[in-house]
Motif scaffolding. Sequence first.
Motif, PDB file in Angstrom:
ATOM      1  N   LEU A 147      18.166  36.086  22.924  1.00  0.00           N
ATOM      2  CA  LEU A 147      18.059  34.693  22.474  1.00  0.00           C
ATOM      3  C   LEU A 147      18.067  34.286  23.778  1.00  0.00           C
ATOM      4  O   LEU A 147      17.045  33.075  24.072  1.00  0.00           O
ATOM      5  CB  LEU A 147      19.274  34.282  21.523  1.00  0.00           C
ATOM      6  N   SER A 197      21.746  40.929  20.574  1.00  0.00           N
ATOM      7  CA  SER A 197      20.815  39.694  20.238  1.00  0.00           C
ATOM      8  C   SER A 197      21.155  38.409  21.177  1.00  0.00           C
ATOM      9  O   SER A 197      20.283  37.771  21.291  1.00  0.00           O
ATOM     10  CB  SER A 197      21.089  39.464  18.794  1.00  0.00           C
ATOM     11  N   ALA A 198      22.238  38.346  21.746  1.00  0.00           N
ATOM     12  CA  ALA A 198      22.609  37.270  22.399  1.00  0.00           C
ATOM     13  C   ALA A 198      21.820  37.113  23.550  1.00  0.00           C
ATOM     14  O   ALA A 198      21.048  36.315  23.893  1.00  0.00           O
ATOM     15  CB  ALA A 198      23.913  36.809  22.576  1.00  0.00           C
ATOM     16  N   PRO A 246      23.954  45.450  19.518  1.00  0.00           N
ATOM     17  CA  PRO A 246      22.619  44.709  18.851  1.00  0.00           C
ATOM     18  C   PRO A 246      22.033  44.030  20.088  1.00  0.00           C
ATOM     19  O   PRO A 246      20.872  43.626  19.955  1.00  0.00           O
ATOM     20  CB  PRO A 246      22.862  43.911  17.756  1.00  0.00           C
ATOM     21  N   VAL A 290      14.782  41.940  24.909  1.00  0.00           N
ATOM     22  CA  VAL A 290      14.194  41.600  23.314  1.00  0.00           C
ATOM     23  C   VAL A 290      13.519  42.685  22.690  1.00  0.00           C
ATOM     24  O   VAL A 290      13.805  42.516  21.471  1.00  0.00           O
ATOM     25  CB  VAL A 290      13.016  40.351  23.685  1.00  0.00           C
ATOM     26  N   PHE A 291      12.826  43.315  23.551  1.00  0.00           N
ATOM     27  CA  PHE A 291      12.265  44.604  22.639  1.00  0.00           C
ATOM     28  C   PHE A 291      12.977  46.026  22.582  1.00  0.00           C
ATOM     29  O   PHE A 291      12.747  46.837  21.857  1.00  0.00           O
ATOM     30  CB  PHE A 291      10.963  44.707  23.129  1.00  0.00           C
ATOM     31  N   GLU A 334      17.058  49.437  14.424  1.00  0.00           N
ATOM     32  CA  GLU A 334      17.614  48.178  14.554  1.00  0.00           C
ATOM     33  C   GLU A 334      16.545  47.252  15.368  1.00  0.00           C
ATOM     34  O   GLU A 334      16.125  46.096  14.641  1.00  0.00           O
ATOM     35  CB  GLU A 334      19.020  48.080  15.078  1.00  0.00           C
ATOM     36  N   ARG A 335      16.262  47.550  16.115  1.00  0.00           N
ATOM     37  CA  ARG A 335      15.135  46.767  16.998  1.00  0.00           C
ATOM     38  C   ARG A 335      13.747  46.844  16.579  1.00  0.00           C
ATOM     39  O   ARG A 335      13.242  45.704  16.415  1.00  0.00           O
ATOM     40  CB  ARG A 335      14.951  47.626  18.516  1.00  0.00           C
ATOM     41  N   ARG A 351      14.014  44.235  13.604  1.00  0.00           N
ATOM     42  CA  ARG A 351      14.419  42.926  13.969  1.00  0.00           C
ATOM     43  C   ARG A 351      12.977  42.469  14.394  1.00  0.00           C
ATOM     44  O   ARG A 351      12.537  41.224  14.091  1.00  0.00           O
ATOM     45  CB  ARG A 351      15.409  43.082  15.359  1.00  0.00           C
ATOM     46  N   ILE A 352      12.211  43.268  15.194  1.00  0.00           N
ATOM     47  CA  ILE A 352      10.857  42.634  15.777  1.00  0.00           C
ATOM     48  C   ILE A 352       9.914  42.339  14.661  1.00  0.00           C
ATOM     49  O   ILE A 352       9.084  41.468  14.453  1.00  0.00           O
ATOM     50  CB  ILE A 352      10.178  43.598  16.908  1.00  0.00           C
ATOM     51  N   ARG A 374      26.040  32.713  17.086  1.00  0.00           N
ATOM     52  CA  ARG A 374      25.844  34.077  17.715  1.00  0.00           C
ATOM     53  C   ARG A 374      26.438  34.270  19.349  1.00  0.00           C
ATOM     54  O   ARG A 374      27.171  34.970  19.620  1.00  0.00           O
ATOM     55  CB  ARG A 374      24.375  34.366  17.746  1.00  0.00           C
ATOM     56  N   THR A 404      16.737  37.601  14.738  1.00  0.00           N
ATOM     57  CA  THR A 404      17.074  37.942  16.017  1.00  0.00           C
ATOM     58  C   THR A 404      18.597  37.811  16.568  1.00  0.00           C
ATOM     59  O   THR A 404      19.102  38.533  16.906  1.00  0.00           O
ATOM     60  CB  THR A 404      16.188  37.060  17.168  1.00  0.00           C
ATOM     61  N   ALA A 405      19.283  36.325  15.947  1.00  0.00           N
ATOM     62  CA  ALA A 405      20.482  36.313  16.326  1.00  0.00           C
ATOM     63  C   ALA A 405      21.466  37.021  15.195  1.00  0.00           C
ATOM     64  O   ALA A 405      22.442  37.703  15.769  1.00  0.00           O
ATOM     65  CB  ALA A 405      20.575  34.705  15.955  1.00  0.00           C
ATOM     66  N   ALA A 406      21.032  37.419  14.037  1.00  0.00           N
ATOM     67  CA  ALA A 406      21.866  37.981  13.072  1.00  0.00           C
ATOM     68  C   ALA A 406      21.981  39.417  13.441  1.00  0.00           C
ATOM     69  O   ALA A 406      22.950  40.119  13.385  1.00  0.00           O
ATOM     70  CB  ALA A 406      21.238  37.937  11.659  1.00  0.00           C
ATOM     71  N   ALA A 407      20.715  40.032  13.846  1.00  0.00           N
ATOM     72  CA  ALA A 407      20.678  41.589  14.272  1.00  0.00           C
ATOM     73  C   ALA A 407      21.031  42.192  13.040  1.00  0.00           C
ATOM     74  O   ALA A 407      21.884  43.269  13.425  1.00  0.00           O
ATOM     75  CB  ALA A 407      21.343  41.925  15.681  1.00  0.00           C
TER      76      ALA A 407
END
Lengths: 273, 249
Positions: free
Chosen positions: A55, A51-52, A49, A193-194, B96-97, B100-101, B239, B20-23
């Motif tokens: 962030l 996500s870190a 994922p 990010v994207f 997923e992306r 999230r966006i 996260r 964003t953190a949880a994804a």
Amino acid sequence: MSSTSLTLPAPAPAAARKRRLLEILGALAIAGTYAYLVLNQPSDIAGGPGSAAALIALSGFLVGAILLIMAVLPTLPASTLVLIPVALVLNIVLGQFVGSTLVPFYLDAIGTVLIAVLAGPAAGAATGALSSIIWSFFNPTVLPFAAGAALIGALAGLAARYGLFRRFYFAPIAGFLTGIIGGVVSAPVAAFVFGGTSGVATGAIVSAFRAMGDTLFAAITKQALLSDPMDKAIVFTLVALLVYALPRRARLQFPFVRRHNVLAGTGRDDATN
Amino acid sequence: MKLHPLTSLAIAGSAAVVTTAAASVPLSLAVMATAAALSFMSGRGAQVLAASAMILVPLCLALFMVHGLFFPEGTTVIAQWGPARVTIEGLTFAAERASRIGAAVVPLLVFSCTVSVPDLVAALSARGVSGRVAFVLAATLALVPAIGQQQLRIRQAQEARGLVIRRHLPSRIAAFRLQALPLVLSLVEEASGRAQALEARGFVSAARPTSYRQVQDPLPQRILRWLVLLCAAVVVGLRLSSSLPGGNW
């Protein structure tokens, strides 16, 4: 003509030191985030994922951009400040329009570069960062690119400071070089990010590199290196056309233009003649 | 209940950060649905939906084109045409992306479509944000709709002088130049006049101006704001702490 007030006291040295500190911290936050992401990049962005990384990219670049705004904005004269909304609107209107077409360019920095040429690198950096923050009211996906936009503004101002807008043919060269640096800095945001690009045309270029077996980060960086230099060369050329089309009186109201002889025919000697 | 602008901003921003953190695709979809429902309850549903579609449709198309067709890391192939391979992993990554966006974009658009800009500016000023930031924010948001009117007037004036926009590209570029140049020049000229007026009224002074607009900020909303921001900080902290040691980004 706009001028510095003769009655207000000069800013205290402590305030100037605080602003310098904020500038340094902002630049460090941006450079540190970039270095961290590039040096410690996950070997396989596309494997999780991620996500870190998103962030860290979001917070580091955004904090850096906000610190730069806090450092620069209080120092700008009114003549520059009132031009910033005009620049932001130009960025937003042209950026939204070009972003909706099938062209692998953005043209979303015309206002930022215009301010940078007229008012200097600090004003350009603040305008770039503010542009992304205010544009995010209409399109929140541009917010993570605030640091990249600030860098474009700062580099455009430096190009103007060192005379690259005095000769018309130097402007696209300066734009091309700025685009290379801007593209390299923006690529981690697009990747982490994207997970790709926000336009179909730029996405097609990323797809081509992915089809050749590149990692996602490498493919996005190569796409940025194809699109950004051309984009900024066009933007710098358009801005050169615009500033030379401005009435002489309008150009000369900016101390930066007069002090550094930014445009042909607007130097100290020319202004007094 | 009318929300304070900073409460709305804190909720929208925290929703974006937490998703964003949880994804997590289900959480992202739930946040998007909730935000869309709230926008319809506030009467701005159509506006939010149109703005979201304008941003998310090209973005999702690009994501599914890049990852849906070209995902070298994917192993479970569904279909293949030459170098293009549709894989389960690629489609999952794109979904997923995209979700999230979307979960970040829709709440933030609900905020920007429902917030009162004068209230936001007053709330920011009351919290010590520089009047310069407030001026740039308010002036830009006021200028965006006004510029459309100005562009229309310039176009009508140029058409009265013989401008005809034809379908081919050179004609369109020439028409663009004839409209863009007067627009930019008039905006710069107007800005110059505005600078003199603002300087004459002490805009560049460091003294804090008195605000004539007071925005109500009840205690429950202040508590809610802190709780929402604390929650977002905790999720981000969790996260990051779970990701860094093992390198599972």
